[in-house]
Design an enzyme around this catalytic site. Structure first.
Site: not given
Ligand code: PGA
Length: 246
Positions: A9, A11, A93, A95, A164, A170, A208
């Site tokens: 992903n 982003k 997601h 976010e 997630e 993140g 992560s």
């Molecule tokens: P990350 O993000 O691996 O940077 O923690 C995962 C995601 O948001 O899909």
């Protein structure tokens, strides 16, 4: 045994030049012994389709509209994504849930239209830190998944689910393999009650995931791969995670 799936992903990262370099680095390491995909920003889909020609790495987007077509300025339809060559689309997601006010039913509607247009929706669920601390993890992920099950009916077997935990995205804090497995088992049980295909469905872990923690996460019985944010932006890391899933 379920074949593992690793999805990057990206982003809101990248440029024409850096994407080309990243995909070339990933392609140089093929073949992988797992399924793999990258979900890229809309403006780069067309260039990435070309860069992935002949590759086993599939292309995806990070969101789609819940509407079929029409006067929805700024939105991108599932049909458009399929038209330009996407296989996957991430929906729900955290976010988007947190920053764009997407609720459970909207996410379910997006999953439904994605399936109808021939895409594989990757439906994200996950609890915040406050919800985990209040012992709400199970209730939250079940509520999020239940909206999708209710909206899709038996077609639920065609989606990919991604667990997630919001507190792990993140932040460098990964759920322990046991914490993640516990939630994956809850989701699998919920899916079993909805479809006979639950044991063939993929439930990814995201938050992560890095080359050094990927293998132990993927060794858990109900973790079928990963949705990878930060580490998907470096070819060597993404490739190492694909190898850990092989
Ligand atoms: P990350 O993000 O691996 O940077 O923690 C995962 C995601 O948001 O899909």
């Amino acid at each position: 045994m379920r074949r593992k799936l690793i999805v990057g992903n990206w982003k809101m990262h990248g440029s024409l030049a850096s994407n080309a370099e990243l995909l070339a680095g990933i392609r140089a390491a093929e073949p992988f012994n797992c399924d793999a995909g990258v979900c890229v920003p809309y403006p780069y889909l067309a260039a990435c389709v070309l860069a992935l020609q002949g590759s086993s790495v599939a292309l995806g987007a990070q969101d789609c509209s819940a509407h079929e077509q029409g006067a929805y300025t700024g939105e991108v339809s599932a049909a458009m994504l399929a038209d330009v060559g996407c296989r996957y689309v991430i929906v729900g997601h955290s976010e988007r849930r947190a920053m764009h006010g997407e609720g459970d039913q909207l996410v379910a509607d997006k999953a439904k239209i994605a399936l109808a247009k021939g895409l594989v929706p990757i439906v994200c669920v996950g609890e915040t830190l406050a919800e985990r601390e209040a012992d709400q993890t199970e209730a939250v992920v079940k509520r999020q998944l239940s909206a999708v099950i209710h909206t899709l009916g038996p077609c639920i077997s065609r989606v990919v689910v991604a667990y997630e935990p919001v507190w792990a995205i993140g932040t460098g804090k990964t759920a322990s393999p046991e914490q993640a497995q516990a939630v994956h088992a809850v989701l699998r049980t919920q899916l079993r009650a909805a479809t006979e295909g639950a044991d063939q469905m993929k439930i990814l872990y995201g938050g992560s995931v890095k080359p050094d923690n990927a293998a132990t996460l993927f060794a858990q019985p109900d973790i079928d791969g990963g949705l990878i944010g930060g580490a998907s932006l470096k070819a060597a890391d993404f490739v190492a995670i694909c190898r850990a899933a092989s």
